[in-house]
Write a protein that holds these residues in place. Structure first.
Motif, PDB file in Angstrom:
ATOM      1  N   THR A  51       0.748  -1.180  -0.158  1.00 60.79           N
ATOM      2  CA  THR A  51      -0.136   0.214   0.014  1.00 60.79           C
ATOM      3  C   THR A  51       0.895   1.208   0.044  1.00 60.79           C
ATOM      4  O   THR A  51       1.896   1.263   0.837  1.00 60.79           O
ATOM      5  N   MET A 122      -0.454 -12.895  -6.498  1.00 67.82           N
ATOM      6  CA  MET A 122      -1.048 -11.866  -6.049  1.00 67.82           C
ATOM      7  C   MET A 122      -0.557 -10.544  -6.879  1.00 67.82           C
ATOM      8  O   MET A 122      -1.345  -9.780  -7.103  1.00 67.82           O
ATOM      9  N   ASP A 125      -1.470 -10.546 -10.533  1.00 68.86           N
ATOM     10  CA  ASP A 125      -2.876 -10.518 -10.834  1.00 68.86           C
ATOM     11  C   ASP A 125      -3.591  -9.247 -10.505  1.00 68.86           C
ATOM     12  O   ASP A 125      -4.846  -8.865 -10.734  1.00 68.86           O
ATOM     13  N   ASN A 126      -2.791  -8.528  -9.674  1.00 71.11           N
ATOM     14  CA  ASN A 126      -3.360  -7.160  -9.277  1.00 71.11           C
ATOM     15  C   ASN A 126      -2.487  -5.840  -9.638  1.00 71.11           C
ATOM     16  O   ASN A 126      -1.767  -5.590  -9.095  1.00 71.11           O
ATOM     17  N   GLU A 127      -3.017  -5.355 -10.864  1.00 69.44           N
ATOM     18  CA  GLU A 127      -2.300  -4.223 -11.137  1.00 69.44           C
ATOM     19  C   GLU A 127      -2.408  -2.852 -10.549  1.00 69.44           C
ATOM     20  O   GLU A 127      -1.636  -2.052 -10.507  1.00 69.44           O
ATOM     21  N   GLY A 128      -3.361  -2.906  -9.671  1.00 75.07           N
ATOM     22  CA  GLY A 128      -3.572  -1.986  -8.606  1.00 75.07           C
ATOM     23  C   GLY A 128      -2.436  -1.826  -7.512  1.00 75.07           C
ATOM     24  O   GLY A 128      -2.235  -0.838  -6.990  1.00 75.07           O
ATOM     25  N   LEU A 129      -1.630  -2.840  -7.521  1.00 76.40           N
ATOM     26  CA  LEU A 129      -0.495  -2.724  -6.568  1.00 76.40           C
ATOM     27  C   LEU A 129       0.519  -2.194  -7.363  1.00 76.40           C
ATOM     28  O   LEU A 129       1.367  -2.644  -7.982  1.00 76.40           O
ATOM     29  N   ARG A 138       5.588  -7.953 -11.813  1.00 79.87           N
ATOM     30  CA  ARG A 138       4.607  -8.072 -12.899  1.00 79.87           C
ATOM     31  C   ARG A 138       5.265  -8.125 -14.304  1.00 79.87           C
ATOM     32  O   ARG A 138       5.116  -8.314 -15.172  1.00 79.87           O
ATOM     33  N   ASP A 188      -8.559  -8.131  -0.256  1.00 78.03           N
ATOM     34  CA  ASP A 188      -8.175  -7.384  -1.380  1.00 78.03           C
ATOM     35  C   ASP A 188      -6.893  -6.921  -1.076  1.00 78.03           C
ATOM     36  O   ASP A 188      -6.602  -5.846  -0.142  1.00 78.03           O
ATOM     37  N   PRO A 189      -5.714  -7.254  -1.807  1.00 78.94           N
ATOM     38  CA  PRO A 189      -4.489  -6.746  -1.395  1.00 78.94           C
ATOM     39  C   PRO A 189      -4.147  -5.344  -1.509  1.00 78.94           C
ATOM     40  O   PRO A 189      -3.334  -4.676  -0.728  1.00 78.94           O
ATOM     41  N   ALA A 190      -5.129  -4.627  -2.189  1.00 85.92           N
ATOM     42  CA  ALA A 190      -5.142  -3.183  -2.287  1.00 85.92           C
ATOM     43  C   ALA A 190      -5.573  -2.445  -1.149  1.00 85.92           C
ATOM     44  O   ALA A 190      -5.045  -1.225  -0.880  1.00 85.92           O
TER      45      ALA A 190
END
Length: 202
Positions: A51, A122, A125-129, A138, A188-190
């Motif tokens: 975060t 994780m 799969d999560n471009e928001g990170l 990534r 939710d990792p974000a």
């Protein structure tokens, strides 16, 4: 003097956040370490290293979460820590990492390949990170596979002879940190605050 008081208060607050009822007076000085934080932490109850704004470099990164390897600046060697070794194929686009046996998380659960695969997947799969470490994973990793409980294989998007050094060997600041699957699964990792935090360190 005011700086010293601020440092002691920050250390006490950090200790209380982690332990709850324990006060600074209950812990002998020789068993206490104080981390001087040089800037404001946006959310002191958020221990999610993915975060933005979480200052994991101050204390938490050094004591709670450990890297797979550490770069020794004297010898130039990548030394084992949570992992014991790594090997690349001839093309250097596939890397296999072997983990240390007998490591546990601070809550007693076993640290193993499932945690590594979960955390890397994780990030994939999560471009928001958007922090540097998951973004680098990534950009470089096409897929990750569990070979057995202590072995994982990374397939890269292209050859990279510095893959382990760039991602998993603690250098000047840090590395991509592995999180406990049994705590993070379903979150939710974000937005997950990861409080209380769980790590493999002391």
């Amino acid at each position: 003097m005011n700086h010293l008081k601020a440092s002691l208060l920050a250390g006490t607050a950090f200790a209380v956040a982690l332990t709850g009822a324990v006060s600074a007076q209950d812990v002998p000085r020789e068993d206490t370490v104080v981390f001087d934080i040089d800037r404001t932490i946006r959310d002191p109850e958020n221990f999610n290293p993915f975060t933005p704004g979480v200052k994991r470099q101050h204390g938490a990164h050094q004591t709670m979460w450990e890297p797979l390897f550490i770069l020794n600046y004297e010898s130039g060697e990548i030394e084992p820590w949570l992992a014991t070794g790594f090997e690349a194929n001839d093309a250097q686009d596939q890397w296999t990492i072997t983990l240390r046996d007998g490591v546990t998380w601070s809550d007693g659960e076993t640290f193993n390949a499932d945690d590594v695969v979960f955390t890397v997947q994780m990030a994939l799969d999560n471009e928001g990170l958007s922090e540097r470490e998951p973004a680098t994973i990534r950009a470089q990793v096409a897929s990750i596979e569990k070979v057995d409980d202590l072995t994982v294989t990374f397939t890269l998007n292209s050859a990279n002879p510095r893959f382990v050094l760039e991602n998993f060997a603690n250098r000047i600041f840090g590395s991509f940190l592995i999180m406990p699957e049994h705590v993070w699964a379903g979150e939710d990792p974000a937005t997950f605050a990861f409080n209380p935090p769980v790590g493999t360190g002391p």
